[in-house]
Motif scaffolding. Structure first.
Motif, PDB file in Angstrom:
ATOM      1  N   ALA A  31      13.100 -33.849  42.936  1.00 47.73           N
ATOM      2  CA  ALA A  31      12.575 -33.141  41.763  1.00 47.73           C
ATOM      3  C   ALA A  31      11.177 -33.664  41.444  1.00 47.73           C
ATOM      4  O   ALA A  31      10.905 -34.866  41.542  1.00 47.73           O
ATOM      5  N   TYR A  32      10.301 -32.735  41.067  1.00 46.27           N
ATOM      6  CA  TYR A  32       8.927 -33.065  40.686  1.00 46.27           C
ATOM      7  C   TYR A  32       8.661 -32.525  39.291  1.00 46.27           C
ATOM      8  O   TYR A  32       9.173 -31.464  38.899  1.00 46.27           O
ATOM      9  N   VAL A 131      13.375 -24.326  43.736  1.00 45.97           N
ATOM     10  CA  VAL A 131      13.418 -23.820  42.362  1.00 45.97           C
ATOM     11  C   VAL A 131      12.174 -24.294  41.620  1.00 45.97           C
ATOM     12  O   VAL A 131      11.798 -25.468  41.702  1.00 45.97           O
ATOM     13  N   VAL A 132      11.528 -23.372  40.918  1.00 45.67           N
ATOM     14  CA  VAL A 132      10.427 -23.710  40.020  1.00 45.67           C
ATOM     15  C   VAL A 132      10.870 -23.330  38.612  1.00 45.67           C
ATOM     16  O   VAL A 132      11.295 -22.198  38.371  1.00 45.67           O
ATOM     17  N   LEU A 161       9.387 -28.839  38.047  1.00 43.94           N
ATOM     18  CA  LEU A 161       9.224 -28.489  36.639  1.00 43.94           C
ATOM     19  C   LEU A 161       7.731 -28.386  36.341  1.00 43.94           C
ATOM     20  O   LEU A 161       6.963 -29.286  36.685  1.00 43.94           O
ATOM     21  N   LEU A 162       7.324 -27.296  35.702  1.00 41.48           N
ATOM     22  CA  LEU A 162       5.929 -27.116  35.294  1.00 41.48           C
ATOM     23  C   LEU A 162       5.873 -27.259  33.776  1.00 41.48           C
ATOM     24  O   LEU A 162       6.332 -26.373  33.053  1.00 41.48           O
ATOM     25  N   SER A 163       5.326 -28.351  33.288  1.00 39.96           N
ATOM     26  CA  SER A 163       5.375 -28.618  31.850  1.00 39.96           C
ATOM     27  C   SER A 163       4.011 -28.992  31.296  1.00 39.96           C
ATOM     28  O   SER A 163       3.324 -29.869  31.832  1.00 39.96           O
ATOM     29  N   CYS A 177      12.383 -37.374  37.860  1.00 40.83           N
ATOM     30  CA  CYS A 177      11.389 -36.551  38.552  1.00 40.83           C
ATOM     31  C   CYS A 177      10.195 -37.403  38.960  1.00 40.83           C
ATOM     32  O   CYS A 177       9.821 -38.342  38.252  1.00 40.83           O
ATOM     33  N   GLN A 178       9.607 -37.084  40.090  1.00 34.76           N
ATOM     34  CA  GLN A 178       8.327 -37.688  40.432  1.00 34.76           C
ATOM     35  C   GLN A 178       7.245 -36.902  39.717  1.00 34.76           C
ATOM     36  O   GLN A 178       7.108 -35.691  39.918  1.00 34.76           O
ATOM     37  N   GLN A 179       6.488 -37.595  38.880  1.00 29.35           N
ATOM     38  CA  GLN A 179       5.505 -36.893  38.065  1.00 29.35           C
ATOM     39  C   GLN A 179       4.175 -36.767  38.807  1.00 29.35           C
ATOM     40  O   GLN A 179       3.648 -37.738  39.351  1.00 29.35           O
ATOM     41  N   ILE A 180       3.654 -35.541  38.823  1.00 25.26           N
ATOM     42  CA  ILE A 180       2.335 -35.255  39.372  1.00 25.26           C
ATOM     43  C   ILE A 180       1.483 -34.773  38.201  1.00 25.26           C
ATOM     44  O   ILE A 180       1.752 -33.720  37.629  1.00 25.26           O
TER      45      ILE A 180
END
Length: 321
Positions: A31-32, A131-132, A161-163, A177-180
């Motif tokens: 998960a990202y 999944v996005v 996840l787009l946040s 989640c690995q955060q980018i």
């Protein structure tokens, strides 16, 4: 090939390096979390990252088209929805079918359950289910807990996840989640992105922002945000915009404005005009108490308080401030 995937992504060197390294080293997190302001490239980066996962060479143009059109059999794209006549209508479709948007869209429990079922099934054409999830901060508590359970047992799928507000997510969700991180663009870079848009909308947005600099300020280094601000600006009746140039001076004016705002504007437009008005008031009066009152109004609208009542109370309080 990985470097070429992200050729359209501007002003995000760190995010680009991390994603390229993950693809080249075949070290993928389950998960990202792509965090950062709206409109700075998070969605584009997600599409190109998924494209890289699906292969390379001659397959890229075909896979790119399928991903962008969201019709790949192993891709599920989830966005906040409106509950309209018992149906969940995605935010992107709401305007085209003319549904009421008096309340903000939400990511709902049934959507998260569907997401979990999608990740649990065997993919049809790709190595894993993809999944996005857009705007996960718009989840109610039940949906957030269901997502956390999915993240605890992710299986072989990959979730992005787009946040724009990761601080509103459960700490336990963020930790899985690995955060980018995506950052705001410089004004030069932002203008470069906008003038390259093929339909001329970017240049039109810059032209409007030249005469209304508050739109550029609200965009805060986000090309996508400026385009959205301009879009919403053009949907607000000119007469109503003029009335927000100053505060109402009498209770009668305040009540009339509350009535017209709630009758003429959808919920998302009301939230937008609060942001715009706060900027205008801060520049003209620099009175923090007024901004706090408008913050309370925003919270009330997001908490599903009856909109007209919320506006009446806020505007009457502004007269007294």
């Amino acid at each position: 090939m990985s470097e070429m995937l992200f050729g359209e992504l501007q002003g995000q060197p760190l995010a680009e390096r991390l994603l390229i390294a993950a693809l080249q080293n075949h070290r993928l997190a389950p998960a990202y979390l792509f965090s950062g302001p709206d409109g700075v490239g998070r969605r584009l980066a997600a599409l190109r990252f998924l494209e890289g996962l699906l292969g390379g060479g001659d397959s890229i143009p075909r896979e790119r088209r399928r991903l962008e059109e969201r019709n790949h059999p192993d891709l599920l794209w989830v966005e906040p929805t409106y509950n309209h006549q018992g149906r969940l209508i995605p935010r992107s479709e709401a305007e085209s079918i003319g549904i009421s948007k008096r309340t903000p869209p939400q990511v709902r429990l049934e959507q998260i359950r569907g997401l979990s079922r999608f990740l649990a099934r065997q993919p049809l054409q790709s190595p894993r289910g993809l999944v996005v999830l857009e705007q996960p901060e718009a989840m109610a508590e039940g949906a957030a807990n269901a997502l956390l359970k999915t993240l605890e047992e992710p299986g072989h799928g990959l979730l992005i996840l787009l946040s724009a507000a990761p601080e509103r997510l459960l700490t336990t969700i963020r930790s899985r989640c690995q955060q980018i991180r995506f950052t705001r663009l410089s004004e030069v870079c932002m203008r470069s992105v906008l003038v390259q848009l093929p339909d001329g909308t970017g240049e039109q947005a810059l032209a409007l922002a030249a005469s209304h600099p508050e739109l550029l300020a609200l965009a805060g280094g986000s090309p996508g945000a400026l385009l959205e601000h301009v879009r919403v600006w053009n949907t607000i009746p000119e007469e109503l915009r003029q009335r927000f140039q100053s505060l109402p001076t009498t209770p009668l004016q305040a009540l009339a404005l509350a009535k017209d705002v709630t009758e003429q504007l959808e919920g998302d437009q009301q939230l937008w005009i609060i942001n715009w008005w706060q900027y205008k008031l801060w520049n003209s009066s620099n009175q923090p108490e007024r901004l706090k009152r408008l913050n309370r109004l925003r919270q009330h609208l997001l908490s599903f308080v009856q909109p007209r009542l919320a506006w009446e109370v806020a505007l009457l309080n502004l007269i007294e401030a």
